[in-house]
Design a protein around this motif. Structure first.
Motif, PDB file in Angstrom:
ATOM      1  N   LEU A  26       0.815  -1.217   0.000  1.00 29.02           N
ATOM      2  CA  LEU A  26       0.000   0.000   0.000  1.00 29.02           C
ATOM      3  C   LEU A  26       0.843   1.259   0.000  1.00 29.02           C
ATOM      4  O   LEU A  26       0.424   2.289  -0.525  1.00 29.02           O
ATOM      5  N   TRP A  27       1.996   1.169   0.611  1.00 26.33           N
ATOM      6  CA  TRP A  27       2.791   2.375   0.831  1.00 26.33           C
ATOM      7  C   TRP A  27       4.180   2.211   0.228  1.00 26.33           C
ATOM      8  O   TRP A  27       4.827   1.188   0.422  1.00 26.33           O
ATOM      9  N   THR A  58      -0.971  -4.789   2.407  1.00 26.39           N
ATOM     10  CA  THR A  58      -0.937  -5.064   0.980  1.00 26.39           C
ATOM     11  C   THR A  58      -2.344  -5.220   0.412  1.00 26.39           C
ATOM     12  O   THR A  58      -3.318  -5.389   1.154  1.00 26.39           O
ATOM     13  N   LEU A  59      -2.414  -5.202  -0.914  1.00 26.71           N
ATOM     14  CA  LEU A  59      -3.600  -5.576  -1.678  1.00 26.71           C
ATOM     15  C   LEU A  59      -3.222  -6.745  -2.576  1.00 26.71           C
ATOM     16  O   LEU A  59      -2.229  -6.665  -3.313  1.00 26.71           O
ATOM     17  N   LEU A 108      -7.569  -6.949   1.097  1.00 21.29           N
ATOM     18  CA  LEU A 108      -6.770  -5.991   1.870  1.00 21.29           C
ATOM     19  C   LEU A 108      -6.216  -6.646   3.126  1.00 21.29           C
ATOM     20  O   LEU A 108      -6.968  -7.136   3.967  1.00 21.29           O
ATOM     21  N   TYR A 110      -4.706  -5.349   6.114  1.00 22.96           N
ATOM     22  CA  TYR A 110      -4.559  -4.051   6.750  1.00 22.96           C
ATOM     23  C   TYR A 110      -3.806  -4.177   8.075  1.00 22.96           C
ATOM     24  O   TYR A 110      -3.778  -5.237   8.707  1.00 22.96           O
ATOM     25  N   ASP A 128      -5.103   2.612   5.887  1.00 18.10           N
ATOM     26  CA  ASP A 128      -4.836   1.562   4.899  1.00 18.10           C
ATOM     27  C   ASP A 128      -6.018   1.385   3.941  1.00 18.10           C
ATOM     28  O   ASP A 128      -5.832   1.167   2.742  1.00 18.10           O
ATOM     29  N   ARG A 131      -6.056   4.292   1.454  1.00 17.48           N
ATOM     30  CA  ARG A 131      -5.000   4.130   0.453  1.00 17.48           C
ATOM     31  C   ARG A 131      -5.353   3.008  -0.532  1.00 17.48           C
ATOM     32  O   ARG A 131      -5.109   3.130  -1.744  1.00 17.48           O
ATOM     33  N   ALA A 132      -5.950   1.919  -0.033  1.00 21.27           N
ATOM     34  CA  ALA A 132      -6.330   0.804  -0.911  1.00 21.27           C
ATOM     35  C   ALA A 132      -7.297   1.271  -1.986  1.00 21.27           C
ATOM     36  O   ALA A 132      -7.128   0.963  -3.176  1.00 21.27           O
ATOM     37  N   ILE A 135      -5.559   3.441  -4.547  1.00 17.54           N
ATOM     38  CA  ILE A 135      -4.726   2.678  -5.470  1.00 17.54           C
ATOM     39  C   ILE A 135      -5.576   2.054  -6.568  1.00 17.54           C
ATOM     40  O   ILE A 135      -5.250   2.142  -7.756  1.00 17.54           O
TER      41      ILE A 135
END
Length: 303
Positions: A26-27, A58-59, A108, A110, A128, A131-132, A135
């Motif tokens: 994510l970042w 993450t995704l 996700l 998170y 998170d 941001r997901a 994205i």
């Protein structure tokens, strides 16, 4: 070594390659609201895969075939009481169901508030989730997604993550923003399955509240994360599923959220099943409870 054997090896390598999904951090660089700690991410696989002490949110990308693609997408927030993320049971299994309906899905992973790597516990899950969605919206063309058809879904405590995003998507950031942070984080629709919604003691899931807000949260903090109090006319259309006999997360979480949505004129649909308990995911083998996904598909078709 025979040519036949080599061809078989190449074939299986190709299959493995096709089965791997893209996993996106994510970042980039430093993760906001984080600090160094000795915590390490833990993955426990028993009857389900549970990830605790998440360090790198993450995704994971699950795409339908191009032929069946509807242009719609969903970000899935698995549950786990804000103590872990039940990654397959309420994540990847659900993503595959969505793919079967022509819908792109993103699972996700998170950050959880119980890791020492998070500075302010209650801020990380929403950061998170925001941001997901940004994205997915920013890369919608790459994945052949309509940027105006991106939803969020959550199970149990993941339902709290999802309903926080759905009601507080425009919360300002406390970190240095980049270009992506100017993109709207508002979901276009929301799906909540036996969700934690409130942080008020009468109906909350106490384990989730303790993990997220700590032992002695202020009244202001309790109200901020009681999402039935945060609904506005701009909250996205919502589909809710719960069971009346849920002893872990009382059905009043969903009932009160439904009322708040209805009072604000938000399009919403709710299904309360008399039996089912908690944590049933797709409810396979559980009689007519397993038809809740049929009701969801009907609702998605109506949007």
């Amino acid at each position: 070594m025979s040519r036949t054997f080599l061809n078989l090896c190449a074939y299986f390598v190709m299959l493995i390659g096709f089965s791997q999904n893209e996993i996106i951090p994510l970042w980039n660089g430093d993760i906001p609201n984080s600090q160094k700690s000795a915590d390490k991410e833990v993955i426990l696989s028993t009857d389900a895969t549970r990830i605790s002490l998440v360090q790198t949110p993450t995704l994971e990308v699950f795409l339908p075939t191009k032929k069946s693609n509807t242009g719609r997408a969903i970000i899935i927030c698995p549950g786990g009481g804000y103590h872990n993320v039940v990654y397959d049971w309420e994540g990847t299994d659900i993503a595959k169901w969505f793919n079967s309906k022509g819908i792109a899905a993103f699972v996700l992973k998170y950050r959880l508030p119980n890791t020492k790597s998070v500075k302010v516990s209650f801020e990380a899950p929403l950061q998170d989730a925001q941001r997901a969605l940004r994205i997915v919206r920013s890369q919608s063309e790459k994945w052949q997604i309509n940027p105006n058809k991106i939803g969020v879904m959550g199970f149990s405590a993941g339902g709290h993550v999802a309903s926080t995003l759905g009601t507080q998507f425009n919360n300002p950031n406390k970190f240095k923003e980049t270009t992506i942070d100017s993109i709207s984080a508002r979901p276009d629709f929301m799906i909540l399955v036996y969700p934690v919604v409130t942080m008020k003691l009468d109906y909350t899931h106490k384990g989730s509240r303790l993990s997220l807000l700590g032992e002695h949260p202020s009244e202001a903090l309790i109200n901020q994360y009681s999402n039935e109090l945060q609904v506005t006319q701009n909250t996205p259309p919502t589909f809710i599923v719960h069971s009346g006999d849920d002893t872990a997360v009382p059905v009043e979480n969903s009932l009160n959220f439904y009322k708040a949505l209805k009072d604000k004129g938000v399009k919403t649909e709710i299904h309360i099943y008399p039996e089912g308990g908690h944590g049933y995911s797709l409810a396979l083998g559980k009689g007519y409870l397993q038809t809740w996904t049929d009701r969801l598909y009907d609702w998605l078709q109506s949007l």
